[in-house]
Write an enzyme that holds these catalytic residues in place. Structure first.
Site, mmCIF file in Angstrom:
data_model
loop_
_atom_site.group_PDB
_atom_site.id
_atom_site.type_symbol
_atom_site.label_atom_id
_atom_site.label_comp_id
_atom_site.label_asym_id
_atom_site.label_seq_id
_atom_site.Cartn_x
_atom_site.Cartn_y
_atom_site.Cartn_z
ATOM 1 N N CYS A 179 -14.237 -23.648 -1.651
ATOM 2 C CA CYS A 179 -15.218 -23.403 -1.341
ATOM 3 C C CYS A 179 -14.701 -21.699 -0.671
ATOM 4 O O CYS A 179 -15.002 -21.129 -0.514
ATOM 5 C CB CYS A 179 -16.474 -24.387 -0.185
ATOM 6 S SG CYS A 179 -17.865 -23.702 0.668
ATOM 7 N N HIS A 206 -17.178 -28.779 -4.310
ATOM 8 C CA HIS A 206 -15.694 -30.066 -3.825
ATOM 9 C C HIS A 206 -15.762 -31.477 -4.489
ATOM 10 O O HIS A 206 -15.730 -32.691 -3.864
ATOM 11 C CB HIS A 206 -16.656 -30.814 -2.309
ATOM 12 C CG HIS A 206 -16.850 -28.947 -1.087
ATOM 13 N ND1 HIS A 206 -15.896 -29.136 0.042
ATOM 14 C CD2 HIS A 206 -17.851 -28.311 -1.483
ATOM 15 C CE1 HIS A 206 -16.242 -27.393 0.422
ATOM 16 N NE2 HIS A 206 -17.715 -27.454 -0.541
ATOM 17 N N GLU A 225 -13.655 -32.559 -3.750
ATOM 18 C CA GLU A 225 -12.365 -33.838 -2.853
ATOM 19 C C GLU A 225 -13.478 -34.239 -1.972
ATOM 20 O O GLU A 225 -12.503 -36.033 -1.531
ATOM 21 C CB GLU A 225 -11.700 -33.093 -1.469
ATOM 22 C CG GLU A 225 -12.193 -31.802 -0.415
ATOM 23 C CD GLU A 225 -13.352 -30.904 -1.347
ATOM 24 O OE1 GLU A 225 -13.298 -30.832 -1.950
ATOM 25 O OE2 GLU A 225 -13.539 -30.468 0.172
#
Lengths: 223, 85
Positions: free
Chosen positions: A85, A194, A196
């Protein structure tokens, strides 16, 4: 294996990125934007957020943070670097990756679980996936439209450097549905979604994102 | 003292969602005959000394390094009229 996670003023997802590193079996090392030292880490994650308030352009000021000079040099030397991002935006501003990210074409912030296809497993961060594997990870951005000139786009496609592509609706107007790309060497990867946030079933829609972190750890162990 | 102005615009081939939003608002407010709006950035830079060719060249370097992203943006530089050169 020690994986650094950089915190800039305005970083949001540095804690989640560090957690993802630990869930994958690595040691997360906090790196500070004002510290021109990578402290000997084996790889680096530039996390999501709004570094420097996204002033000027997303990632434009973070690019010149003291930590970035050794990071850019190390990345050119082959250090695995993942930009998520805002981190992807910073990698483009640093010219480690081609193109740029602009405001979403529909002008709205988008936050949803996004289906992606892994287009390249020939990178440090996606080697553990299967070619063409479909994954679902969160996506949240206001300025995630990937743009580049036609020649750059053709090069990325021809050299297999599109790493992940949006499936279903294109969420932000990215050219050719590109969600993430890599450099020629495959050690630097940037993507808007994302991974994560998708490493544990308690908090993520899936655990599909874990592969980014296990890929780099396995690669480092083999090396 | 001199003022150097840097104007930054998205390249013509890059979509400008902000300009599109402004264009839409203009139409809703009844401003007719507008076919396109592109939004850019203007930087007014005050120099400690005069705008010598060297000083302007330095601002040009700053513009291509930080103020504009040459991948998606073009910029122009001019010394504000009335300023000593």
């Amino acid at each position: 294996m020690r994986i650094g996670v950089v915190t800039f003023p305005g970083s949001l997802d540095d804690r989640d990125a560090g957690r993802a590193v630990r869930v994958a079996g690595g040691e997360a090392v906090a790196l500070w934007h004002g510290d021109a030292d990578l402290h000997g880490v084996d790889a680096v994650v530039l996390p999501g957020g709004f570094s420097y308030g996204d002033y000027l352009r997303c990632g434009a000021i973070a690019r010149f943070a003291p930590v970035m000079q050794p990071l850019v040099d190390a990345a050119r030397g082959g250090l695995p670097v993942l930009g998520i991002c805002n981190g992807f935006q910073t990698l483009c501003e640093s010219h480690l990756l081609p193109g740029a990210l602009i405001r979403n074409d529909h002008r709205k912030f988008v936050c949803r679980d996004q289906r992606l296809r892994v287009e390249s497993t020939a990178t440090a961060w996606t080697s553990g996936y299967e070619q063409g594997q479909e994954i679902v990870v969160p996506l949240k951005n206001g300025e995630g439209g990937f743009v580049a000139d036609q020649r750059t786009l053709d090069e990325l496609e021809a050299e297999g450097r599109v790493v992940v592509r949006y499936l279903d609706d294109n969420p932000n107007g990215s050219y050719r549905d590109i969600a993430g790309i890599t450099n020629a060497r495959g050690n630097v990867v940037g993507l808007m979604p994302h991974p994560e946030h998708a490493v544990e079933s308690l908090t993520g829609p899936t655990t599909d994102g874990l592969g980014f972190f296990t890929s780099v750890l396995e690669g480092l162990i083999r090396a | 003292m001199a003022r150097v102005v840097v104007d930054v615009m998205l390249k013509p081939e890059i979509l400008d969602p902000q300009g599109k939003a402004v264009q839409g608002a203009l139409g809703r407010l009844g401003f007719e005959g507008v076919t396109s709006v592109r939004q850019g950035k203007r930087f007014e830079i005050e120099l400690a000394g005069p705008a010598t060719p060297e000083a302007v060249a330095e601002i040009e370097r700053a513009a291509s390094t930080l103020l504009a992203n040459p991948v998606i943006e073009d910029f122009t530089i001019h010394v504000e009229s009335g300023a000593e050169v």
